[in-house]
Every structure is written in structure tokens, then in C-alpha cells.
Design a protein around this motif. Sequence first.
Motif, PDB file in Angstrom:
ATOM      1  N   GLY A   1      -0.636 -12.940   0.410  1.00 34.64           N
ATOM      2  CA  GLY A   1       0.367 -13.259   1.417  1.00 34.64           C
ATOM      3  C   GLY A   1       1.165 -12.066   1.878  1.00 34.64           C
ATOM      4  N   THR A   2       0.776 -10.874   1.422  1.00 31.11           N
ATOM      5  CA  THR A   2       1.380  -9.634   1.905  1.00 31.11           C
ATOM      6  C   THR A   2       0.264  -8.751   2.448  1.00 31.11           C
ATOM      7  OG1 THR A   2       1.258  -8.688  -0.328  1.00 31.11           O
ATOM      8  CG2 THR A   2       3.343  -9.699   0.328  1.00 31.11           C
ATOM      9  N   VAL A   3       0.611  -7.874   3.390  1.00 27.77           N
ATOM     10  CA  VAL A   3      -0.400  -7.114   4.110  1.00 27.77           C
ATOM     11  C   VAL A   3      -0.343  -5.658   3.677  1.00 27.77           C
ATOM     12  CG1 VAL A   3      -1.245  -6.433   6.392  1.00 27.77           C
ATOM     13  CG2 VAL A   3      -0.179  -8.687   6.061  1.00 27.77           C
ATOM     14  N   PHE A   4      -1.452  -5.170   3.143  1.00 29.41           N
ATOM     15  CA  PHE A   4      -1.553  -3.764   2.767  1.00 29.41           C
ATOM     16  C   PHE A   4      -3.030  -3.404   2.633  1.00 29.41           C
ATOM     17  CE2 PHE A   4      -1.334  -6.223  -1.118  1.00 29.41           C
ATOM     18  CZ  PHE A   4      -2.319  -5.667  -1.936  1.00 29.41           C
ATOM     19  N   GLU A   5      -3.304  -2.131   2.599  1.00 27.58           N
ATOM     20  CA  GLU A   5      -4.675  -1.661   2.426  1.00 27.58           C
ATOM     21  C   GLU A   5      -5.034  -1.752   0.944  1.00 27.58           C
ATOM     22  OE1 GLU A   5      -8.189  -0.560   4.024  1.00 27.58           O
ATOM     23  OE2 GLU A   5      -6.325  -0.745   5.186  1.00 27.58           O
ATOM     24  N   PRO A   6      -6.024  -2.559   0.561  1.00 21.05           N
ATOM     25  CA  PRO A   6      -6.322  -2.748  -0.861  1.00 21.05           C
ATOM     26  C   PRO A   6      -6.887  -1.478  -1.485  1.00 21.05           C
ATOM     27  CG  PRO A   6      -7.959  -3.856   0.482  1.00 21.05           C
ATOM     28  CD  PRO A   6      -6.896  -3.377   1.422  1.00 21.05           C
TER      29      PRO A   6
END
Length: 542
Positions: free
Chosen positions: A252-257
Motif C-alpha cells: 500500500g506504499t509506492v517505492f522501487e522494490p
Amino acid sequence: MVTTPGPQAAARPVDAVVVGAGLSGLYQLHRLRQLGLTAIVLEAGDDIGGTWYWNRYPGARCDIESMSYSYSFSPELDQEWEWSERYASQPEILRYIHHVADRFDLRRDVVLRTRVTRAVYDQDSHLWHLSTDTGRAVTARFVILATGCMSVPKDPGIPGADSFTGAVHHTARWPREDVSFAGKRVAVVGTGCSGVQAIPVIADEAASLTVFQRTPAYVLPAHNRPLRPAEIAQLKARYPEFRRAQRLSRGGTVFEPPTRSALEADETERTAAYEAAWDEGFLNGLLRTYTDILTDEKANETVAEFVRSKIRSIVDDPATAELLSPRTYPFATKRPCLGTDYYATYNLPHVSLVDLRTTPIETITPRGIRTSDGEHVLDMIVFATGFDALTGSQLSIDIVGKGGVTLRDRWAEGPRNYLGLVTAGFPNLFTVLGPLSPSVLTNIAVSLEQQVEWITDCIAHLRRNGITEIDAAPDAEADWGVHVAEVADRTLYPAVDSWYTGANVPGKPRVFLAYAGGLDRYREECDTVARNGYTGFLLSSS
């Protein structure tokens, strides 16, 4: 208009009852109305807000960025509401919830000061009969428990609590009126997330503050600040894209894995990555650095030691720094905390730390708290002892399903359900953010929307097809429980005594209570079940 019923109000049938008027319950009401259903929300509190009504302790704020921790269902709402801080405080979040309730005219179907005490399923009529502490009775085809994953406070369980002659407060049931700490000798018992947020604020005002700690937390800096107009405008311009990315993300959070193991990097590279994450101020910032922080003990220890080194660099007294340094469990296997000046607070001359592992509390006395090392004389005690998480709010209601079986008996060895949504033998009873769903391992603002929307679509399907009852198939329920446990066992979570496993509540079954496979994977599983005609569920018509 929010209503407050008088005693012995007559039963009246509605299509659906939602229990709880927090973020989940209000959104569920909105979606049920869109189906054309008659629905009411029963709320135990004096006002709407759920978690953000009850948890108003000093320093209470969200640990997910406010522009992410908010509803995504209305593009207009996204554009009109302005958050003031990176991490919103409790009063601001409550104002937001009130704004949403007013904007969508939700209050007229919310009944306050009405706690559901019992819910009994009538197999002949396929209806639920709900009883409340006001005497009001309600009958409904569908019941949705939006009672919160962290809403039943854990009793501190300390002898002598009633004998204390000073003021006593619990962070989960803080009074609405202002509480002054000025000139007072204050104790805080507990150093979980609420304690971590409250301690620096209380220390600013109290004459003395004594913190009673059993297990130290990993506390990361929030770097909270006012939001700049330019960054608000920038995110609002791309909110539709951002919201889609949130919904498709793992948590539910947006970031580059991350793509590499922590053990593939050398110490210099790892330290640089951890420093950058520490400076960013995200709850999951350190977990974003490498792929195996939660699955490999050696990889995890590199992060844990980095946090301990930060504690040593902030806290002046080496002995206090060591007491504040977690060493008995891996990083993030208990929920980490975001704090503001938490560790620096222990440098203040009027703040002291008591280690309950070496000097346990023996009793509370009329004058204060007595440990094995002596009595601490106090004017006020603040309990920050947490919650009976995930199952507590459901089991606090006497829920009786088919054949007179109670949910308490059904869950005697731990929660059982299918997809975290329906328990076999309790038809038409849905749960939002309950056990065995992603819930507390995610940004719950995103998780609750996914579950509310799935429940709404399911009810619409039932009504379109003349289906009276949906129940979980016992074999599907059993398979889901096995799957949840298997996914958890691939991580470091289950081996740790935490509220994730129910270990904080005496007598509670030890079961890992959340789905650790990710919101993206969970969403696909739920969508697949629905696309295939609700496989794993038993559908019947009267």
C-alpha cells in the motif's frame, strides 16, 4: 444527523449493519448506499473516527505519510483536502474523517454510543439479530465487522492498579479534555508505538518522567515537517497514477522494490544504504534496502546493528543506550516505530528508564509503582500497554453462528476464516482488516478499501443472483489457514513473541495473525475467487 437511541428501542430490519464508524465502517456505509441498500453503522464511541477518535494521547499521529494514508475512492476528495504535515497528527486525521462524513452525508446513518454486545444468526430466516448495550436491537441480512484491528486495549494486568491515588490514563482511551503534566511526576509503562510517540511530549512538560520498559523498540526518525505547497501540488497532479500504484503495491506504499540481498553488499555499501533510508524517514525505509531483511537472520542483523549504532550515537549514557537497544528479536518482527526525538529524550536530566526485565514491577501502590528495586513515587501513571490485536474486537462481541456455535469457541485455537473475510458457520458475516488478511502489515487505508470493495461487490453479486447466504467452505477455510501459516513461516515473524502472534495477551493462542504474502498477491487471490463465481464459498438460496 447522528442518532443516539434511547433504551429498549425496537428492532427494525435493515439490509446491512456495519459495526464501527472508523475509516473502514464509514467507507463501507458509503459503498452499501451506492448499492441501494438500507444500512446503519453502530458505533460504541461518542463520535465517529474509530482509531482516530479513541487514540488521542499526546503525540498521536500516523506513521504512514498523510497523503498516502487517506481514501483513494474519490478523485474530488483527493484534490480538495489539504494535509498540513508529512505525518498527520490525530486531530488533523479526525478532522479529515469528519470532512469525509459530511461531504458524503454519512452521519445520518451512524448510531453513536451503541456497543454491539451480541449477534445471533437465525438459520431459518437467514438473518442476523444484533443486541446492544442500549437495548436497541437490529435485524439484518448482512453484518460487516469494521471494528478495527487495534481497538481493544490490553489490560496492563498489574496488581494494585486500583489502589493508586493519582491519575491513571491509558493511551488507547485518553480523555477528551486536556491532561496537564506540568509539575507532575509521571510514569509511562510501555514503549511500543504509542509510548514512543507520547514519551517526548510528556517529557517536555512533566517535572519528572520515569519510563518502564520491558522490551525496547526499534525506533526510526520520522523527520516530520510541514508539507510544502509545491510538493502537495505535485502529488495532487499525479494522484490518479499514484493511487493506482498504491493499489497494485505489496504494502500500500509506492517505492522501487529492492533487487539484492543485504549479504551481497559489502559493509560500506550497506551502511550507505541504511544511512540514506534512516535520513528519508519512512516506516519501511530500512526494509526497502534489500530483499532479505525479513527472511534471513544474518541479513536482518546488519540492519539491527545499524539501528543500535544510531541509538549509541544519540543517547549520552552508554548504559541507557544499551537498555534501549533491542537484542532479543530481529528488526521489524515486532512493529517498528516512527518517532520524533525519542532517543534524545533520555538525555534529559528529569527522564529516567527502568528495565523491567531486571527489575520487574511487583505492584502498584497508593503512592506509585513498586519494582523489585524499590518504590517510585508518582502523581500520574500512563499505560501504553497496547491492544488485543486483530481478534480482540471480534471476540469482544458474543457472536453465535449456525448450530449455536460461538465465534469464541470456533477460534479457541486461533482465528479461522477464508481470505480473512468470512468464517465457516457464520454466513453473511464479513470482516474488514481482520485476522489472516494483510491488514497491519500494510498501509491499512489501502487494505480497507480493497476489502470493503470486495465485500460490496460480493453482496451485489448475491442480490443480482437471488442468493440468500454466503458461507466459507470448511476445506477452503482450512487451506487458507495453512497458506497463511506457510507464507509467514518463510519470514522471521512467527518465532518472535509479539502482538502479531498474540503473545502479548496471556492465554491467547499463538498464531501468526496476518497474511504476510503482500497486498498485491492477496488482492489477486480475492479477485480470482470472485471472477470464478466465489470459489471456496458456499452460496445458497432460500
